[in-house]
Design a protein around this motif. Structure first.
Motif, short mmCIF file in Angstrom:
data_model
loop_
_atom_site.label_atom_id
_atom_site.label_comp_id
_atom_site.label_asym_id
_atom_site.label_seq_id
_atom_site.Cartn_x
_atom_site.Cartn_y
_atom_site.Cartn_z
N VAL A 1 -2.40 -0.66 4.69
CA VAL A 1 -3.39 -1.07 3.70
C VAL A 1 -4.24 0.13 3.28
CG1 VAL A 1 -5.41 -2.53 3.29
CG2 VAL A 1 -3.41 -3.47 4.46
N GLU A 2 -4.68 0.93 4.24
CA GLU A 2 -5.50 2.10 3.93
C GLU A 2 -4.75 3.11 3.08
OE1 GLU A 2 -6.74 3.50 7.76
OE2 GLU A 2 -8.18 1.87 8.01
N ASN A 3 -3.43 3.18 3.25
CA ASN A 3 -2.61 4.10 2.46
C ASN A 3 -2.28 3.55 1.08
OD1 ASN A 3 -2.63 6.01 4.46
ND2 ASN A 3 -0.66 5.43 5.31
N GLY A 4 -2.80 2.35 0.76
CA GLY A 4 -2.64 1.82 -0.59
C GLY A 4 -1.43 0.95 -0.83
N PHE B 1 -0.99 -2.16 -1.03
CA PHE B 1 -1.23 -3.27 -1.94
C PHE B 1 -2.13 -2.88 -3.12
CE2 PHE B 1 -0.65 -5.41 2.28
CZ PHE B 1 0.65 -5.82 2.02
N SER B 2 -2.34 -1.59 -3.33
CA SER B 2 -3.23 -1.18 -4.42
C SER B 2 -2.62 -1.38 -5.79
CB SER B 2 -3.65 0.27 -4.24
OG SER B 2 -2.53 1.13 -4.30
N GLU B 3 -1.30 -1.30 -5.89
CA GLU B 3 -0.65 -1.46 -7.19
C GLU B 3 0.04 -2.82 -7.34
OE1 GLU B 3 1.80 1.82 -8.30
OE2 GLU B 3 0.34 3.28 -7.59
N SER C 1 0.65 -6.94 -5.63
CA SER C 1 0.14 -8.02 -4.79
C SER C 1 1.02 -8.15 -3.54
CB SER C 1 0.19 -9.32 -5.58
OG SER C 1 -0.07 -10.42 -4.76
#
Length: 47
Positions: A19-22, A24-26, A28
């Protein structure tokens, strides 16, 4: 999560790292298969 981390701290730390590495940033979470997420977790745990 705190209780679960007592039994599987490596898994919890790996999930936090994803999660910290992203992860789900782009997209869902529903856009990923369980196989993909499991494989990514395993890569981190095996380090």
């Amino acid at each position: 999560m705190v209780d679960f981390s007592v039994y599987n701290s490596k898994g919890v730390e790996a999930a936090k790292e994803l999660v910290e590495n992203g992860l789900f940033s782009e997209n869902s979470p529903k856009d990923y298969t369980i196989d993909f997420i499991s494989n990514e977790l395993a890569k981190i745990i095996e380090r």
